[in-house]
Scaffold this active site. Structure first.
Site, mmCIF file in Angstrom:
data_model
loop_
_atom_site.group_PDB
_atom_site.id
_atom_site.type_symbol
_atom_site.label_atom_id
_atom_site.label_comp_id
_atom_site.label_asym_id
_atom_site.label_seq_id
_atom_site.Cartn_x
_atom_site.Cartn_y
_atom_site.Cartn_z
ATOM 1 N N LYS A 21 -51.954 -72.356 -24.668
ATOM 2 C CA LYS A 21 -51.014 -73.192 -25.523
ATOM 3 C C LYS A 21 -49.483 -72.903 -25.504
ATOM 4 O O LYS A 21 -48.531 -73.336 -25.360
ATOM 5 C CB LYS A 21 -51.291 -73.424 -27.172
ATOM 6 C CG LYS A 21 -52.675 -74.031 -27.289
ATOM 7 C CD LYS A 21 -53.082 -74.144 -28.655
ATOM 8 C CE LYS A 21 -53.207 -72.870 -29.620
ATOM 9 N NZ LYS A 21 -54.242 -72.143 -29.181
ATOM 10 N N ARG A 96 -53.720 -77.191 -37.882
ATOM 11 C CA ARG A 96 -54.957 -76.468 -37.718
ATOM 12 C C ARG A 96 -56.187 -76.903 -38.499
ATOM 13 O O ARG A 96 -57.173 -76.331 -38.378
ATOM 14 C CB ARG A 96 -54.657 -74.859 -37.620
ATOM 15 C CG ARG A 96 -54.301 -74.218 -36.286
ATOM 16 C CD ARG A 96 -54.470 -72.619 -36.562
ATOM 17 N NE ARG A 96 -54.570 -71.812 -35.632
ATOM 18 C CZ ARG A 96 -53.550 -71.339 -35.021
ATOM 19 N NH1 ARG A 96 -52.551 -71.454 -34.811
ATOM 20 N NH2 ARG A 96 -54.210 -70.201 -34.221
ATOM 21 N N ARG A 135 -53.788 -59.733 -23.111
ATOM 22 C CA ARG A 135 -52.409 -60.254 -22.810
ATOM 23 C C ARG A 135 -51.317 -59.452 -23.724
ATOM 24 O O ARG A 135 -51.598 -58.884 -24.835
ATOM 25 C CB ARG A 135 -52.251 -62.050 -23.384
ATOM 26 C CG ARG A 135 -52.548 -62.054 -24.825
ATOM 27 C CD ARG A 135 -52.536 -63.485 -25.049
ATOM 28 N NE ARG A 135 -52.926 -63.760 -26.436
ATOM 29 C CZ ARG A 135 -52.864 -65.225 -27.244
ATOM 30 N NH1 ARG A 135 -53.019 -66.154 -26.172
ATOM 31 N NH2 ARG A 135 -53.001 -65.146 -28.301
ATOM 32 N N ARG A 168 -50.115 -58.099 -29.496
ATOM 33 C CA ARG A 168 -50.187 -58.718 -30.975
ATOM 34 C C ARG A 168 -51.091 -57.978 -31.648
ATOM 35 O O ARG A 168 -52.142 -57.692 -30.892
ATOM 36 C CB ARG A 168 -50.459 -60.151 -30.860
ATOM 37 C CG ARG A 168 -49.461 -60.995 -30.741
ATOM 38 C CD ARG A 168 -49.645 -62.470 -30.550
ATOM 39 N NE ARG A 168 -50.652 -62.949 -31.376
ATOM 40 C CZ ARG A 168 -51.048 -64.313 -31.221
ATOM 41 N NH1 ARG A 168 -50.557 -65.216 -30.418
ATOM 42 N NH2 ARG A 168 -52.135 -64.795 -32.258
ATOM 43 N N ARG A 179 -61.212 -65.463 -34.722
ATOM 44 C CA ARG A 179 -60.168 -66.731 -34.618
ATOM 45 C C ARG A 179 -60.890 -67.834 -33.807
ATOM 46 O O ARG A 179 -60.568 -69.086 -34.304
ATOM 47 C CB ARG A 179 -59.068 -66.231 -33.712
ATOM 48 C CG ARG A 179 -58.194 -65.224 -34.535
ATOM 49 C CD ARG A 179 -57.079 -64.477 -33.755
ATOM 50 N NE ARG A 179 -56.231 -65.135 -32.870
ATOM 51 C CZ ARG A 179 -55.398 -64.531 -31.847
ATOM 52 N NH1 ARG A 179 -55.573 -63.436 -31.500
ATOM 53 N NH2 ARG A 179 -54.713 -65.638 -31.069
HETATM 54 P P1 AMP Z 1 -51.435 -67.955 -33.063
HETATM 55 O O1 AMP Z 1 -50.118 -67.666 -32.632
HETATM 56 O O2 AMP Z 1 -51.134 -69.654 -32.980
HETATM 57 O O3 AMP Z 1 -52.582 -67.702 -32.409
HETATM 58 O O4 AMP Z 1 -51.599 -67.845 -34.547
HETATM 59 C C1 AMP Z 1 -51.752 -66.336 -35.163
HETATM 60 C C2 AMP Z 1 -52.255 -66.442 -36.400
HETATM 61 O O5 AMP Z 1 -51.407 -67.037 -37.270
HETATM 62 C C3 AMP Z 1 -53.621 -67.224 -36.624
HETATM 63 O O6 AMP Z 1 -54.828 -66.620 -36.271
HETATM 64 C C4 AMP Z 1 -53.702 -67.491 -38.070
HETATM 65 O O7 AMP Z 1 -53.778 -66.538 -38.931
HETATM 66 C C5 AMP Z 1 -52.109 -67.797 -38.307
HETATM 67 N N1 AMP Z 1 -51.692 -69.183 -37.815
HETATM 68 C C6 AMP Z 1 -50.793 -69.722 -36.968
HETATM 69 N N2 AMP Z 1 -50.557 -70.920 -37.045
HETATM 70 C C7 AMP Z 1 -51.351 -71.336 -38.176
HETATM 71 C C8 AMP Z 1 -51.717 -72.688 -38.763
HETATM 72 N N3 AMP Z 1 -51.130 -73.716 -38.185
HETATM 73 N N4 AMP Z 1 -52.544 -72.818 -39.891
HETATM 74 C C9 AMP Z 1 -53.096 -71.800 -40.314
HETATM 75 N N5 AMP Z 1 -52.782 -70.424 -39.814
HETATM 76 C C10 AMP Z 1 -52.146 -70.290 -38.966
#
Ligand code: AMP
Length: 225
Positions: A21, A96, A135, A168, A179
């Site tokens: 994404k 989400r 990554r 990360r 996740r």
């Molecule tokens: P990402 O960078 O999209 O993989 O997000 C990393 C982490 O941030 C996720 O595992 C969640 O803990 C939190 N997170 C990101 N976007 C959301 C969202 N829309 N709703 C809830 N938690 C989020």
């Protein structure tokens, strides 16, 4: 609620962690002038800045679980109030949950807008553990992978020439599995939600980054024509 800007195209990228994404949203940003809105990036920035929201989100993110809708919606609505979103947006990692999807519809309705397309990046779960675990990112935002996307010159970013990279805290195999679990329990049902609204597009996201980009770009040209 703050005023929402007029947004000509609203794209959502749906898919589990590792589906690509972020990589694809950055490409759409470059190719179509859209603004990438990643709630993960906004939350990580809040953690680094040490804001109240960041302090509350940190442990939840490290555990691979979802941050509360309340925090995420507050952060996103602040971001949607900034003028650059008028160029059109590609949402990466949002919505989400069904609450977030409903809130997005309401934000957009206030500006007379709706979701243009929700694009589901379809991948195999097991492959995602390997993809995410390897990554890393340059400080300019360009993403790399130990196996699948190395810089042309080792240790030097292809885009900015920098040599500072970061990984990360939640990109390890155990957290990725959590996740993925959260994705299937809370986010995957949104595929049916957007299908019901007639805006769902599905693409096979297991091939090369360039191949996926071409499939995605064709969809964006079609839906924004
Ligand atoms: P990402 O960078 O999209 O993989 O997000 C990393 C982490 O941030 C996720 O595992 C969640 O803990 C939190 N997170 C990101 N976007 C959301 C969202 N829309 N709703 C809830 N938690 C989020």
């Amino acid at each position: 609620m703050k005023d929402v800007q007029t947004v000509p195209v609203v794209l959502i990228l749906l898919g589990p962690p590792g589906a690509g994404k972020g990589t694809q949203a950055r490409m759409l940003e470059e190719e179509f002038g859209l603004v990438q809105l990643s709630t993960g990036d906004l939350l990580r920035a809040a953690v680094v800045a040490g804001t109240e929201a960041g302090r509350r989100a940190k442990a939840v993110m490290e555990a691979g679980q979802l941050v509360s809708d309340e925090i995420v919606l507050a952060i996103l609505s602040d971001r949607l109030a900034q003028p650059d979103v008028a160029r059109g947006i590609v949402l990466d990692g949002f919505p989400r949950t069904d609450t977030q999807a409903g809130a997005l519809d309401s934000f957009l309705a206030e500006a007379g807008q709706k979701v243009t397309a929700a694009i589901s990046l379809e991948v195999d779960d097991e492959a995602m553990v390997g993809r995410v675990s390897g990554r890393y990112t340059c400080t300019c935002g360009e993403g790399y992978h130990d196996t699948f996307k190395k810089p042309a010159v080792a240790g030097t970013c292809d885009r900015c020439g920098g040599s500072e990279f970061k990984r990360r805290a939640d990109d390890n195999a155990d957290t990725v599995r959590e996740r993925l679990r959260a994705y299937h329990a809370q986010t995957a049902p949104l595929i049916a939600y957007y299908d019901g609204k007639g805006v769902l597009e599905r693409i096979d996201a297991m091939g090369s980054i360039a191949g996926i980009r071409d499939r995605l770009a064709a969809i964006v040209r079609r839906v924004s024509a």
